[in-house]
Design a protein around this motif. Structure first.
Motif, PDB file in Angstrom:
ATOM      1  N   ASP A 183      -7.201  -1.866  -1.449  1.00 30.92           N
ATOM      2  CA  ASP A 183      -7.308  -1.191  -2.739  1.00 30.92           C
ATOM      3  C   ASP A 183      -7.849   0.225  -2.555  1.00 30.92           C
ATOM      4  OD1 ASP A 183      -7.245  -1.328  -5.711  1.00 30.92           O
ATOM      5  OD2 ASP A 183      -9.381  -0.907  -5.421  1.00 30.92           O
ATOM      6  N   GLU A 184      -8.863   0.321  -1.721  1.00 32.97           N
ATOM      7  CA  GLU A 184      -9.503   1.621  -1.511  1.00 32.97           C
ATOM      8  C   GLU A 184      -8.502   2.611  -0.908  1.00 32.97           C
ATOM      9  OE1 GLU A 184     -11.806   4.681   0.107  1.00 32.97           O
ATOM     10  OE2 GLU A 184     -11.275   3.099   1.538  1.00 32.97           O
ATOM     11  N   ARG A 185      -7.758   2.133   0.099  1.00 35.88           N
ATOM     12  CA  ARG A 185      -6.821   3.025   0.777  1.00 35.88           C
ATOM     13  C   ARG A 185      -5.660   3.409  -0.118  1.00 35.88           C
ATOM     14  NH1 ARG A 185      -6.164   1.155   6.984  1.00 35.88           N
ATOM     15  NH2 ARG A 185      -4.117   2.128   7.014  1.00 35.88           N
ATOM     16  N   VAL A 186      -5.176   2.460  -0.909  1.00 33.44           N
ATOM     17  CA  VAL A 186      -4.054   2.761  -1.793  1.00 33.44           C
ATOM     18  C   VAL A 186      -4.470   3.825  -2.808  1.00 33.44           C
ATOM     19  CG1 VAL A 186      -2.547   1.817  -3.572  1.00 33.44           C
ATOM     20  CG2 VAL A 186      -2.962   0.519  -1.496  1.00 33.44           C
ATOM     21  N   ARG A 187      -5.666   3.649  -3.388  1.00 38.70           N
ATOM     22  CA  ARG A 187      -6.130   4.631  -4.385  1.00 38.70           C
ATOM     23  C   ARG A 187      -6.304   6.011  -3.767  1.00 38.70           C
ATOM     24  NH1 ARG A 187      -7.157   2.161  -9.016  1.00 38.70           N
ATOM     25  NH2 ARG A 187      -7.431  -0.090  -8.863  1.00 38.70           N
ATOM     26  N   ARG A 188      -6.863   6.033  -2.572  1.00 37.55           N
ATOM     27  CA  ARG A 188      -7.085   7.317  -1.905  1.00 37.55           C
ATOM     28  C   ARG A 188      -5.744   8.001  -1.624  1.00 37.55           C
ATOM     29  NH1 ARG A 188      -8.520   7.437   3.358  1.00 37.55           N
ATOM     30  NH2 ARG A 188      -9.370   5.334   3.255  1.00 37.55           N
ATOM     31  N   THR A 189      -4.773   7.235  -1.141  1.00 30.52           N
ATOM     32  CA  THR A 189      -3.483   7.833  -0.805  1.00 30.52           C
ATOM     33  C   THR A 189      -2.753   8.298  -2.062  1.00 30.52           C
ATOM     34  OG1 THR A 189      -3.417   6.219   0.978  1.00 30.52           O
ATOM     35  CG2 THR A 189      -1.436   7.497   0.602  1.00 30.52           C
ATOM     36  N   LEU A 190      -2.824   7.488  -3.124  1.00 34.71           N
ATOM     37  CA  LEU A 190      -2.171   7.899  -4.371  1.00 34.71           C
ATOM     38  C   LEU A 190      -2.800   9.184  -4.900  1.00 34.71           C
ATOM     39  CD1 LEU A 190      -1.519   4.556  -6.298  1.00 34.71           C
ATOM     40  CD2 LEU A 190       0.155   6.155  -5.374  1.00 34.71           C
ATOM     41  N   ALA A 191      -4.129   9.276  -4.787  1.00 34.84           N
ATOM     42  CA  ALA A 191      -4.803  10.490  -5.241  1.00 34.84           C
ATOM     43  C   ALA A 191      -4.352  11.680  -4.405  1.00 34.84           C
ATOM     44  CB  ALA A 191      -6.318  10.307  -5.158  1.00 34.84           C
ATOM     45  N   ALA A 192      -4.187  11.461  -3.105  1.00 29.27           N
ATOM     46  CA  ALA A 192      -3.818  12.564  -2.222  1.00 29.27           C
ATOM     47  C   ALA A 192      -2.451  13.143  -2.576  1.00 29.27           C
ATOM     48  CB  ALA A 192      -3.831  12.091  -0.769  1.00 29.27           C
ATOM     49  N   VAL A 193      -1.521  12.302  -3.041  1.00 27.30           N
ATOM     50  CA  VAL A 193      -0.203  12.837  -3.412  1.00 27.30           C
ATOM     51  C   VAL A 193      -0.154  13.204  -4.888  1.00 27.30           C
ATOM     52  CG1 VAL A 193       1.007  11.594  -1.607  1.00 27.30           C
ATOM     53  CG2 VAL A 193       0.758  10.548  -3.859  1.00 27.30           C
ATOM     54  N   GLY A 194      -1.304  13.156  -5.560  1.00 28.82           N
ATOM     55  CA  GLY A 194      -1.354  13.579  -6.958  1.00 28.82           C
ATOM     56  C   GLY A 194      -0.835  12.535  -7.918  1.00 28.82           C
ATOM     57  N   LEU A 195      -1.013  11.267  -7.584  1.00 26.27           N
ATOM     58  CA  LEU A 195      -0.535  10.210  -8.483  1.00 26.27           C
ATOM     59  C   LEU A 195      -1.675   9.291  -8.909  1.00 26.27           C
ATOM     60  CD1 LEU A 195       2.876   9.122  -6.865  1.00 26.27           C
ATOM     61  CD2 LEU A 195       2.539  10.392  -8.976  1.00 26.27           C
ATOM     62  N   GLU A 196      -2.917   9.804  -8.968  1.00 25.72           N
ATOM     63  CA  GLU A 196      -3.993   8.920  -9.366  1.00 25.72           C
ATOM     64  C   GLU A 196      -3.767   8.438 -10.797  1.00 25.72           C
ATOM     65  OE1 GLU A 196      -4.103  12.427  -9.063  1.00 25.72           O
ATOM     66  OE2 GLU A 196      -6.216  12.630  -8.540  1.00 25.72           O
ATOM     67  N   GLY A 197      -4.045   7.172 -11.006  1.00 24.12           N
ATOM     68  CA  GLY A 197      -3.871   6.597 -12.343  1.00 24.12           C
ATOM     69  C   GLY A 197      -2.429   6.261 -12.693  1.00 24.12           C
TER      70      GLY A 197
ATOM     71  N   GLY B 172      10.614  13.685  -8.682  1.00 25.35           N
ATOM     72  CA  GLY B 172       9.545  14.259  -7.861  1.00 25.35           C
ATOM     73  C   GLY B 172       8.394  13.286  -7.692  1.00 25.35           C
ATOM     74  N   MET B 173       8.052  12.575  -8.783  1.00 23.54           N
ATOM     75  CA  MET B 173       6.956  11.603  -8.691  1.00 23.54           C
ATOM     76  C   MET B 173       7.342  10.447  -7.769  1.00 23.54           C
ATOM     77  SD  MET B 173       5.986  11.639 -12.685  1.00 23.54           S
ATOM     78  CE  MET B 173       4.588  10.538 -12.822  1.00 23.54           C
ATOM     79  N   GLN B 174       8.624  10.034  -7.872  1.00 21.99           N
ATOM     80  CA  GLN B 174       9.071   8.957  -6.982  1.00 21.99           C
ATOM     81  C   GLN B 174       8.931   9.379  -5.530  1.00 21.99           C
ATOM     82  OE1 GLN B 174      12.976   7.429  -7.855  1.00 21.99           O
ATOM     83  NE2 GLN B 174      12.575   7.321 -10.045  1.00 21.99           N
ATOM     84  N   LYS B 175       9.295  10.639  -5.263  1.00 22.87           N
ATOM     85  CA  LYS B 175       9.224  11.147  -3.899  1.00 22.87           C
ATOM     86  C   LYS B 175       7.788  11.095  -3.389  1.00 22.87           C
ATOM     87  CE  LYS B 175      12.320  12.926  -1.354  1.00 22.87           C
ATOM     88  NZ  LYS B 175      13.544  13.729  -1.376  1.00 22.87           N
ATOM     89  N   ARG B 176       6.836  11.482  -4.265  1.00 21.61           N
ATOM     90  CA  ARG B 176       5.435  11.485  -3.838  1.00 21.61           C
ATOM     91  C   ARG B 176       4.919  10.067  -3.648  1.00 21.61           C
ATOM     92  NH1 ARG B 176       2.478  14.513  -8.063  1.00 21.61           N
ATOM     93  NH2 ARG B 176       4.398  14.655  -9.283  1.00 21.61           N
ATOM     94  N   ALA B 177       5.389   9.139  -4.510  1.00 20.37           N
ATOM     95  CA  ALA B 177       4.989   7.742  -4.328  1.00 20.37           C
ATOM     96  C   ALA B 177       5.516   7.216  -2.995  1.00 20.37           C
ATOM     97  CB  ALA B 177       5.519   6.890  -5.479  1.00 20.37           C
ATOM     98  N   ALA B 178       6.770   7.591  -2.690  1.00 19.82           N
ATOM     99  CA  ALA B 178       7.349   7.142  -1.419  1.00 19.82           C
ATOM    100  C   ALA B 178       6.600   7.749  -0.242  1.00 19.82           C
ATOM    101  CB  ALA B 178       8.828   7.522  -1.361  1.00 19.82           C
ATOM    102  N   LEU B 179       6.164   9.007  -0.415  1.00 18.11           N
ATOM    103  CA  LEU B 179       5.369   9.647   0.637  1.00 18.11           C
ATOM    104  C   LEU B 179       4.063   8.893   0.839  1.00 18.11           C
ATOM    105  CD1 LEU B 179       4.993  12.022   2.577  1.00 18.11           C
ATOM    106  CD2 LEU B 179       3.974  13.317   0.705  1.00 18.11           C
ATOM    107  N   ALA B 180       3.450   8.502  -0.279  1.00 22.18           N
ATOM    108  CA  ALA B 180       2.201   7.733  -0.179  1.00 22.18           C
ATOM    109  C   ALA B 180       2.445   6.432   0.582  1.00 22.18           C
ATOM    110  CB  ALA B 180       1.668   7.432  -1.580  1.00 22.18           C
ATOM    111  N   ARG B 181       3.585   5.787   0.327  1.00 22.21           N
ATOM    112  CA  ARG B 181       3.875   4.537   1.027  1.00 22.21           C
ATOM    113  C   ARG B 181       4.057   4.771   2.524  1.00 22.21           C
ATOM    114  NH1 ARG B 181       9.153   1.201  -0.595  1.00 22.21           N
ATOM    115  NH2 ARG B 181      10.101   2.846   0.658  1.00 22.21           N
TER     116      ARG B 181
END
Ligand SMILES: Nc1ncnc2c1ncn2[C@@H]1O[C@H](COP(=O)(O)OP(=O)(O)O)[C@@H](O)[C@H]1O
Ligand SMILES: [Mg+2]
Lengths: 264, 258, 168
Positions: free
Chosen positions: A127-141, A153-162
């Motif tokens: 959970d901690e890592r997922v939240r941190r990574t999502l925040a890093a690509v600008g998708l917190e929340g 664009g958001m999909q691309k950033r989510a895929a980058l986070a993955r």
């Protein structure tokens, strides 16, 4: 331009020799040779349809070559069986050109998926890592959203986070910033650079954001007619007098309305 | 020239078919192998049982009711000609248990869940989600196909048995309730003539049809072409091919086992 | 993406429904027994059982009291094994006949109780039997009789030919 010159201080993470692959008589990879030193960012540029995506998919053996060799961390991978392949693939994180998010899962589940499936981390760590990574690509929340509910664009950033969340040894990004606005593009570039430095990983980036992407690149490869026509440090490549590359840069820059930044 | 070309084309077609059959056989073997080998995908399998099995229940209830009613009606009128109305239970029950239950249930599940499955896997293939699994070193057959195969193997017999029971009661309702065959004879004759072999046959057929329908629908979806029409083609082919195979296989099994 | 409690509940309910349906099909509609049946087995020898199958009904006065287990050949006759429900008593003078339900209906064994002094128990044999009425044979006989005696006294002989009461 001579890639061996850099190989003295750093071992090569990836060495590709005479890689060939054709689809229905179309020679897409026509003898690709390239060394990718460990702990660097190598950017591959080239006109659309020249085979960049096909090349990336050969590195983790999503596609099999007709001939040629690929050595990853000293292991020849083109003839590996299923088990060996898995251990190679576990070194890779990959961002697909179109994202390839699992559309039956929320963004949060997409990003946590490789951790849940492939690691023994505790639920809290995940959970901690997922939240941190999502925040890093600008998708917190945004974790609860489904891919279909988000912009490209958001999909691309989510895929980058993955791709980033597993902290892979080798990161392959197929056009990570295509479809993003200039501000986002810059921040994604910085994120890639920072992640690469923090974890010392090797990154292969395919990008059309020329020349912005060069600011985070250690090395650049220009792909043309199914080969790596130019390979070298950013300076080496930019100062080369290869006609095809000049034409590509000019076309790219004028196409993107960026004449002011053309280096020629 | 034209003759040679024609023969070449026939040859190419035959070779393609053999290759496709071989690929399908490999796919089937791999999906069954991963289904019995750990790690088990229990949660995914439960989810698929819900989608393939539980959510098909209403359709099965509906179809089995009408099938039983039609059998009761037609069976009564035909048997009445010979004064053999007492055999109505045997007629309706054995027709359902031996043939119609497994076959109609399989066709209905193929149309409802099989098509959805082919479409889902097809769009996952088209949008590279299956490749995304592969590069994460997750075996997509084990992750996507095996749970669906297990779910089919579990759901088909359950739905088939429910189909049989409801059909028999529906035949009773029409034949005995509306038309005046003897209710006691209906169930007594059925009980006398239905053996454990018939019950085993219905379960066995359902099991085989589960594997046939699930594997065909998964295979077609999994190998959908990455084109605009790829997914719709895969869906259509999945339903048509699995329906044809169910009927052909049913005749085949019937001629061997009876 | 993970199986929620709802999914578990639905799947559980679905599975129970399936088991219940299987139980109804097997034990209620099919009357298939899994436990060793508490009845007893008796035998009867027939000249011809034409179409009698395992599972066919055995009755007394139209009431089902057991079922046919199977038939085997013994001394050129068909020896039929029948399982009789516990508590049903059959005496040693009883007659077993094979009858049809309607013209095209299945065959069944009907037992007529006699006035015998002993009750049959497991493994005993019913001595007096009456074979299946075979339509083709009867027609053949009928045509024969017409040919031989101008069709004058056929009605009784066709009956007699089917009645092979035997005492062993
Ligand atoms: N699976 C495939 N089957 C047939 N042709 C393909 C396949 N994948 C790619 N190609 C062809 O290979 C060429 C290079 O494609 P690609 O690598 O996607 O280009 P890009 O450099 O824009 O990423 C294209 O002409 C494409 O049509
Ligand atoms: Mg591409």
């Amino acid at each position: 331009m001579n890639s061996e010159s850099n190989g003295k201080q750093t071992a090569n993470a990836i060495e590709v020799r005479a890689l060939r692959r054709s689809f229905d008589h179309q020679h897409v990879l026509n003898g690709v040779d390239i060394d990718i030193p460990a702990g660097t960012i190598t950017t591959i540029v080239g006109p659309s349809g020249c085979g960049k995506t096909v090349f990336l998919k050969h590195l983790n053996l999503l596609l099999r070559p007709d001939s040629g060799s690929i050595v990853i961390d000293g292991v020849e991978v083109t003839r590996l069986g299923a088990r060996g392949l898995n251990s190679v693939r576990e070194k890779f994180g990959m961002l697909f050109q179109a994202g390839a998010l699992f559309d039956s899962m929320s963004v949060y589940d997409n990003v946590s998926f490789p951790l849940v499936e492939k690691t023994r981390l505790s639920a809290r760590e995940i959970d901690e890592r997922v939240r941190r990574t999502l925040a890093a690509v600008g998708l917190e929340g945004m974790g609860h959203k489904f891919p279909s509910e988000m912009s490209g664009g958001m999909q691309k950033r989510a895929a980058l986070a993955r791709a980033l969340v597993t902290q892979p040894k080798i990161l392959m990004l197929d056009e990570p910033t295509t479809g993003l606005d200039p501000t986002r593009t810059g921040s994604i570039h910085q994120l890639v650079r920072k992640t690469q430095q923090d974890f010392g990983l090797t990154a292969v980036v395919v990008s059309h954001d020329v020349p912005e992407v060069f600011s985070i690149s250690d090395r650049v490869a220009f792909m043309h007619r199914g080969r790596m026509q130019l390979v070298g440090t950013v300076d080496e490549v930019m100062s080369s007098d290869d006609e095809d590359f000049k034409r590509f840069l000019a076309g790219r820059a004028s196409g993107d309305d960026l004449e002011s930044q053309v280096v020629s | 020239m034209q003759v040679v070309e024609f023969i070449e084309r026939v040859g190419a077609y035959i070779l393609d078919s053999i290759l496709a059959l071989g690929n399908f056989a490999l796919f089937l073997i791999r999906s069954l192998m991963y289904a019995v080998l750990p790690p088990y995908k229990l949660r995914l399998t439960l989810r698929q049982i819900r989608i393939i099995g539980a959510e098909s229940l209403m359709l099965i209830v509906l179809i089995s009711t009408f099938t039983g009613m039609v059998l009761g009606l037609q069976g009564y009128h035909t048997l009445h000609l010979f004064g053999a109305e007492d055999s109505l239970g045997t007629l309706v029950g054995l027709a359902l248990v031996r043939e119609l239950g497994p076959v109609l249930a399989a066709l209905m599940i193929a149309a409802r869940a099989g098509s959805a499955m082919a479409a889902e896997l097809g769009s996952m293939q088209a949008s590279e989600q299956i490749d995304a699994l592969t590069v994460m070193a997750i075996n997509p057959v084990q992750y996507l196909v095996s749970p669906r195969m297990i779910a089919g193997v579990v759901s088909f017999p359950i739905l088939t048995v429910i189909f049989n029971v409801i059909g028999i009661w529906a035949g009773y309702a029409v034949g005995c309730g509306l038309l005046g065959a003897s209710g006691g004879a209906y169930f007594n004759n059925l009980a006398a003539n239905m053996s454990r072999h018939d019950v085993a046959l219905t379960l066995y057929k359902a099991l085989v049809f589960g594997v046939v329908v699930m594997s065909v629908c998964c295979y077609k979806g999994y190998h959908a072409k990455r084109m605009a029409t790829g997914v719709s083609r895969a869906t259509t082919e999945a339903v048509v091919l699995s329906s044809v195979l169910v009927l052909a296989w049913d005749y085949f099994m019937g001629s061997i086992l009876l | 993406m993970y199986a929620s409690r709802t999914t578990q509940f639905i799947v559980g309910l679905f599975a129970l429904l399936g088991i219940a349906a299987l139980a109804i099909l097997s034990f209620r509609l099919g009357k298939i027994s899994i436990l060793p049946t508490p009845g007893y087995v008796i035998y009867a020898n027939f000249d011809n059982i034409s179409g009698l199958k395992p599972g066919d009904e055995v009755d007394i006065a139209g009431v089902r009291i057991g079922k046919v287990l199977g038939a085997s050949l013994s001394d050129n006759q068909a020896r039929v094994a029948m399982e009789i429900d516990k508590g049903v008593q059959i005496d040693n003078d009883a007659i077993a006949s094979i009858l049809s339900m309607g013209i095209i209906g299945g065959k069944y064994v009907s037992i007529q109780l006699g006035g015998g002094d002993k009750t049959l128990s497991n493994g005993d044999i019913i001595r007096q039997t009456q074979s299946a009425f075979v339509l083709e044979n009867a027609i053949g006989q009928f045509i024969n009789n017409i040919g031989q005696s101008g069709g004058s006294k056929d009605s009784s002989s066709s009956q007699d030919s089917q009645q092979s009461q035997q005492k062993k």
